[in-house]
Scaffold this active site. Structure first.
Site, short mmCIF file in Angstrom:
data_model
loop_
_atom_site.label_atom_id
_atom_site.label_comp_id
_atom_site.label_asym_id
_atom_site.label_seq_id
_atom_site.Cartn_x
_atom_site.Cartn_y
_atom_site.Cartn_z
N LEU A 46 8.42 22.73 10.23
CA LEU A 46 8.20 24.08 9.70
C LEU A 46 9.51 24.86 9.76
O LEU A 46 10.08 25.00 10.85
CB LEU A 46 7.18 24.83 10.55
CG LEU A 46 5.71 24.46 10.44
CD1 LEU A 46 4.92 25.25 11.47
CD2 LEU A 46 5.17 24.74 9.04
N HIS A 47 9.97 25.36 8.64
CA HIS A 47 11.18 26.19 8.72
C HIS A 47 11.25 27.27 7.65
O HIS A 47 12.14 28.10 7.67
CB HIS A 47 12.43 25.31 8.60
CG HIS A 47 12.67 24.82 7.20
ND1 HIS A 47 11.96 23.78 6.66
CD2 HIS A 47 13.50 25.26 6.23
CE1 HIS A 47 12.36 23.59 5.42
NE2 HIS A 47 13.29 24.47 5.12
N ARG A 48 10.30 27.27 6.67
CA ARG A 48 10.40 28.26 5.58
C ARG A 48 10.26 29.67 6.13
O ARG A 48 9.37 29.93 6.95
CB ARG A 48 9.26 28.07 4.57
CG ARG A 48 9.29 26.77 3.81
CD ARG A 48 9.38 27.01 2.32
NE ARG A 48 10.74 26.81 1.89
CZ ARG A 48 11.30 25.61 1.71
NH1 ARG A 48 10.62 24.52 1.89
NH2 ARG A 48 12.55 25.54 1.34
N ARG A 103 16.36 27.35 12.87
CA ARG A 103 15.88 28.72 12.57
C ARG A 103 14.53 28.99 13.27
O ARG A 103 14.29 30.08 13.75
CB ARG A 103 15.83 28.97 11.07
CG ARG A 103 14.51 28.78 10.41
CD ARG A 103 14.51 29.16 8.93
NE ARG A 103 14.27 30.56 8.72
CZ ARG A 103 14.99 31.34 7.95
NH1 ARG A 103 16.02 30.86 7.31
NH2 ARG A 103 14.68 32.58 7.80
#
Ligand code: UD1
Length: 356
Positions: free
Chosen positions: A203-205, A238
């Site tokens: 998950l990074h969006r 992130r």
């Protein structure tokens, strides 16, 4: 002819590698520019080594910043490089900020741009990558699409069909080439992880990880599901930066680890019972591998992975996620069809067209 490749972020590396190789095989002169959008060793260097990409001829070292600052920094440091190197064609990949920044510089200088992975559209302009896709395709002189929906999107946007070439998916070239090596390393990886049956999460969006009201319920649900089957979660920097403390609190079955190298991640994708992700490329790789993919997004720029592949769009419907997760746990699989031209020869087709 002289070709200049621009790479900057992790998903660019597996796309540029086979094209560089195919052009080298034809004796073409090439220059590789790394913008430095991704700079951590685990996000960049390890991919160069594994994928046998030569060291960049030029490193712009732009690093992280806001979108405007990062894009502007790439543009201002790339312009003198491209002027000095004088390529005939500049190749840009995918939809990251490095892609659009380089395309914009070249378009203003009258240097031909070839976009690899053109035409993909999520039709969601809140996504930074969608803006990058739209602009890059408008500025490009040669557009290489991975699937026929890309050609349709470009035609609708008024792009001349003579500029567009349906070549297939370059990332699948890399996957096919490296899968035997990933298979070889799986036994060792499995003994290190000490688990037979597992799911894999990424998950990074920004739309998923930037906002507490979105990310924390998602993490809570992953924590819940991991009690039914362990989940391995290599965490993007992130996501880690924002939620280090909350990630620490998860139960041990939700195994949060550092970002993995290409071969390790490929081996896990192939052997996972299910993959939960918001990445674009992973939707394609799981389709090729036949692994069920549950995408935590409302839309996808890669609809062929839903119509022909193993991908299911979950959005934020947690009931749907539980249902498909349990189905995968019990061996249920959405069958993947064969996607035309995802055959390992895309980069050769690109090199042939560029050499004309
Ligand atoms: C970028 C791409 C995205 C792609 C993703 C893959 C854009 C707009 N987004 O998103 O399409 O799916 O790469 O990873 O280009 N950071 C580090 N080390 C690094 C790189 C990033 O710590 O090596 C941190 C920085 O705090 C940075 C943040 O991650 O601010 C986000 O990095 P950035 O390159 O802006 O975007 P990604 O989220 O990685």
């Amino acid at each position: 002819m002289k070709f200049l490749h621009v790479v900057g972020a992790r998903p660019n590396f597996m796309k540029a590698a086979p094209v560089y190789r195919a052009l080298a095989g034809r004796g073409q002169e090439q220059v590789l520019v790394h913008t430095g959008q991704h700079y951590d060793a685990l996000m960049s260097e390890v991919f160069f080594k594994t994928l046998e990409i030569p060291n960049p001829d030029e490193s712009l070292n732009v690093g992280s910043a806001s979108h405007a600052q990062q894009t502007a920094a790439i543009m201002s440091s790339f312009e003198p490089v491209v002027l000095a190197r004088r390529p005939d064609v500049v190749l840009v990949y995918g939809d990251v900020n490095s892609t659009v920044a380089a395309a914009l510089v070249c378009a203003k200088l009258g240097i031909r741009v070839a976009h690899v992975e053109a035409g993909l559209r999520s039709f969601d302009r809140t996504m930074p990558e969608e803006i990058n896709r739209l602009v890059t395709d408008q500025l490009s002189d040669i557009l290489f699409t991975p699937s026929v929906d890309g050609n349709e999107n470009l035609a609708r946007e008024g792009i001349q069909k003579e500029k567009v070439f349906l070549v297939g998916n370059v990332m699948i070239d890399t996957l096919i080439r490296f899968l035997p090596m990933a298979d070889e390393m799986y036994a060792k990886l499995q003994s290190e992880l000490a688990m037979d049956s597992f799911g894999l999460v990424t998950l990074h969006r920004p739309s998923n990880v930037d906002d507490e009201a979105v990310f924390l319920p998602m993490l809570g649900l992953l924590d819940e599901l991991s009690r039914e089957m362990p989940l391995i979660f290599p965490v993007h920097p992130r996501t880690r930066q924002k939620w280090a403390a909350q990630l620490e609190l998860c139960n041990p079955n939700l195994r949060t680890i550092e970002p993995l190298g290409y071969l390790e991640f490929l081996a896990l994708q192939k052997n996972a019972r299910v993959v939960i992700t918001d990445s674009g490329g992973i939707q394609e790789e799981t389709t090729y591998l036949g692994t069920p993919c549950l995408t935590l997004r409302e839309n996808t720029e890669r609809p062929i992975t839903v119509t022909l592949g193993t991908n299911v769009l979950i959005g934020r419907d947690w009931g749907l996620l539980r249902k498909h997760f349990r189905e995968a746990l019990n061996g249920g699989r959405k069958r993947a069809g064969c996607i035309p031209l995802w055959d390992g020869n895309t980069s050769e087709r690109i090199a042939e067209i560029l050499g004309r």
